[in-house]
Design an enzyme around this catalytic site. Structure first.
Site, mmCIF file in Angstrom:
data_model
loop_
_atom_site.group_PDB
_atom_site.id
_atom_site.type_symbol
_atom_site.label_atom_id
_atom_site.label_comp_id
_atom_site.label_asym_id
_atom_site.label_seq_id
_atom_site.Cartn_x
_atom_site.Cartn_y
_atom_site.Cartn_z
ATOM 1 N N ASP A 1 13.270 -15.022 63.986
ATOM 2 C CA ASP A 1 13.204 -14.218 62.785
ATOM 3 C C ASP A 1 11.839 -13.517 62.837
ATOM 4 O OD1 ASP A 1 13.646 -13.263 60.137
ATOM 5 O OD2 ASP A 1 12.494 -14.931 59.349
ATOM 6 N N ASP B 1 9.849 -11.832 59.586
ATOM 7 C CA ASP B 1 9.036 -12.073 58.395
ATOM 8 C C ASP B 1 8.845 -13.564 58.148
ATOM 9 O OD1 ASP B 1 8.857 -9.360 57.930
ATOM 10 O OD2 ASP B 1 10.518 -9.317 56.506
#
Length: 272
Positions: free
Chosen positions: A9, A11
């Site tokens: 991922d 963020d």
């Protein structure tokens, strides 16, 4: 070392903040963002916020400069560079957007470490305004997943990656609610690395029985580096042991016909 695919991922995983919130807050549009948030999906809201930023005289260069000072743990970049140097195939699956991610990765000098970036597409239009679009066009059809936001189901990307590999092991790193669905698609022999005390970790703690992958938590960039490199070493040693064991089973005088190995399926462009 071939045979390991690492999916990040972005963020609050590679960087320490939400890139959308970071840009909105740093440029002084937090109040408007919070006012509009209940009225539309997040992805649509970010496109609207880019319109508001542009109308108030903020340029694409202003946005880039904000992105270049995004907070990141000092060990996150070395972890990524080490995994890449060890031969792992690194990919990103993120609900941010392509412009934000590419701007940050290029600034950090790690753009070339990743073979794929799967995220919401974006472009700078003829007026110089950043446009942000959904990864999945939910205005025309639903992706059919109740766990994920309407613009992106990360498990759809994970399933495509799984279909493109054979014996490779997957390591998935994430923090948010949107990372729970793809974690459910991981199999025995795969690994999930949820960030401790973040939504993914909390969901896994409440539902540990639904996760087939081995779970290894982390709390910051230093632990991310330690755990990730430990898992890469572990998988590599297991692969080497399996190869050695298989070699011992082959008779010395056994002759094989030489065949041309068929190429693995090519990674397809992510549907937009």
């Amino acid at each position: 070392m071939a045979g390991i695919v690492v999916v990040f991922d972005f963020d609050k995983t590679i960087i320490d903040v939400d890139s959308d919130n970071w840009v909105v807050d740093e440029l002084g549009f937090t109040d408007l963002f919070n006012q509009l948030l209940p009225t539309m999906p997040w992805n649509s809201l970010m496109d609207r916020m880019m319109k508001e930023l542009h109308s108030q005289g903020n340029t694409i260069d202003d946005i880039s400069e904000v992105l270049k000072r995004v907070p990141i743990h000092p060990r996150a970049v070395p972890a990524i560079k080490s995994a890449h140097a060890l031969g792992c195939d690194l990919k990103i699956v993120s609900d941010a957007n392509l412009f934000f991610i590419e701007t940050i990765l290029k600034h950090l000098g790690i753009m070339e470490c990743f073979s794929e970036i799967n995220t919401n597409p974006s472009l700078v239009d003829e007026e110089g305004r950043l446009r942000i679009f959904p990864h999945h066009d939910f205005t025309s059809s639903s992706h059919g997943c109740s766990l994920c936001p309407p613009n992106m189901c990360k498990s759809m990307v994970i399933k495509r990656i799984q279909a493109s590999i054979s014996t490779e092991k997957l390591i998935y790193l994430g923090d948010g609610r949107g990372d729970f669905c793809p974690s459910l698609k991981l199999g025995n022999g795969d690994y999930v690395m949820p960030r401790k005390n973040f939504p993914l970790w909390e969901l896994i703690c409440r539902n540990p029985g639904v996760i087939k992958a081995e779970i290894h938590e982390w709390c910051d960039g230093e632990e991310l580096e330690d755990v990730l490199l430990y898992l890469i070493k572990k998988i590599s040693e297991e692969n080497n042991n399996s190869a050695a064991a298989a070699a011992m089973l082959i008779p010395v005088d056994c002759k094989f016909e030489t065949t041309t190995a068929q190429a693995l399926p090519q990674a397809l462009p992510v549907p937009h």
